[in-house]
Design an enzyme around this catalytic site. Structure first.
Site, PDB file in Angstrom:
ATOM      1  CG  HIS A 123      83.709 -53.948 -46.854  1.00 28.01           C
ATOM      2  ND1 HIS A 123      82.610 -54.637 -47.098  1.00 28.01           N
ATOM      3  CD2 HIS A 123      84.260 -54.767 -45.624  1.00 28.01           C
ATOM      4  CE1 HIS A 123      82.271 -55.824 -46.197  1.00 28.01           C
ATOM      5  NE2 HIS A 123      83.075 -55.843 -45.419  1.00 28.01           N
ATOM      6  CG  ASP A 124      81.011 -52.880 -50.232  1.00 30.16           C
ATOM      7  OD1 ASP A 124      81.369 -52.635 -51.390  1.00 30.16           O
ATOM      8  OD2 ASP A 124      81.628 -54.205 -49.761  1.00 30.16           O
ATOM      9  N   GLY A 141      80.422 -53.351 -42.545  1.00 28.56           N
ATOM     10  CA  GLY A 141      80.249 -53.520 -43.847  1.00 28.56           C
ATOM     11  C   GLY A 141      78.877 -53.112 -44.511  1.00 28.56           C
TER      12      GLY A 141
END
Length: 267
Positions: A123-124, A141
């Site tokens: 994520h991200d 992440g």
């Protein structure tokens, strides 16, 4: 130009948007709120999850999972996105996850990347352009991988870490701090070994630029000069070269710190 070709056994939401000449293979899954650009191929058993947007001419191979929910305990089902550019090859069993609210809500992958089998992009993350991630390479992440970087197989990059433009990570390496542009690192934990000479040769770099990165390597890791002063000296000698200016900016802006170098052996 033609309408999408969808195998009868595929599961495609009527609320998904498929561009011209998209091909969807047997038993593939495309959920609602997905946008897929023209001429993209989604092979058998691949999954394109909700809130994913893809550009043109991508190829998602069998059993890849694109746009899954983030593996983050803070995630509570909020809308977040995975945005992928064009001309990417996403190989078998790769997993690419959406962003989180606390991380800005977007995972971004640019153009022309090769993500080999079992790659994980968490994520991200921001993965820019023309990057190669070899089999089982993993980004935790919030990582940033700049243009042209290569991450070797079975390597892992710690969360919030940056890999600079045209940097090279050797196989089975653990990257726990930032790796500056055009540097080569390998090991667990990874250490900077040298400038990425092979990468410089591939772009037909001038001898001046090769010498500049060799000097950058010596100054930052082996001169004993405090890093701010080493950067000033490098800037005075080679700051007119755009690649060196980028290198200096990268190091100065590091929040996690720069990877250490392998200690030179004494005779």
């Amino acid at each position: 130009m033609a309408a999408p070709v969808i195998h009868p056994s595929a599961f495609v939401s009527p609320r998904a948007e498929l561009g011209e000449d998209v091909v969807v293979g047997p038993c593939a899954l495309i959920e609602e709120d997905v946008v897929i650009g023209a001429r993209t191929r989604v092979d058998a058993f691949a999954s394109i999850k909700r809130y994913t947007t893809m550009g043109e001419d991508n190829h998602v191979h069998s059993h890849a999972m694109v746009g899954g929910e983030p593996q983050d305990l803070k995630f509570h089902g909020e809308v977040s996105r995975l945005i992928i550019g064009s001309r990417n090859s996403i190989r078998e069993f790769s997993t690419l996850h959406r962003g989180t609210e606390s991380g800005g809500g977007v995972t971004s992958i640019g153009d022309g990347n090769l993500l080999m089998a079992y790659v994980h992009v968490a994520h991200d993350c921001t993965v820019r352009n023309n990057i190669v991630m070899s089999n089982n390479a993993t980004l935790a992440g919030h990582c940033l991988v700049e243009d042209g970087a290569i991450i070797g197989g079975l390597s892992a990059v710690h969360q919030f870490t940056r890999v600079g433009r045209h940097a090279f990570v050797g196989g089975m390496s653990g990257i726990s701090q930032d790796l500056p542009p055009w540097m080569l690192a390998v090991g667990n934990r990874a250490l900077v070994q040298s400038p990425n000479i092979v990468g410089l040769r591939r772009i037909k770099a001038s001898q001046e630029l090769v010498s500049a990165f060799k000097q950058a390597y010596r100054l930052l890791w082996f001169s004993g000069i405090p890093r701010p002063d080493a950067l000033l000296q490098l800037e005075a000698e080679y700051g007119h070269l755009p690649e060196i200016a980028e290198f200096i900016t990268f190091v100065r802006s590091s929040e996690r710190g720069i990877l250490p170098a392998e200690e030179r052996k004494r005779d």
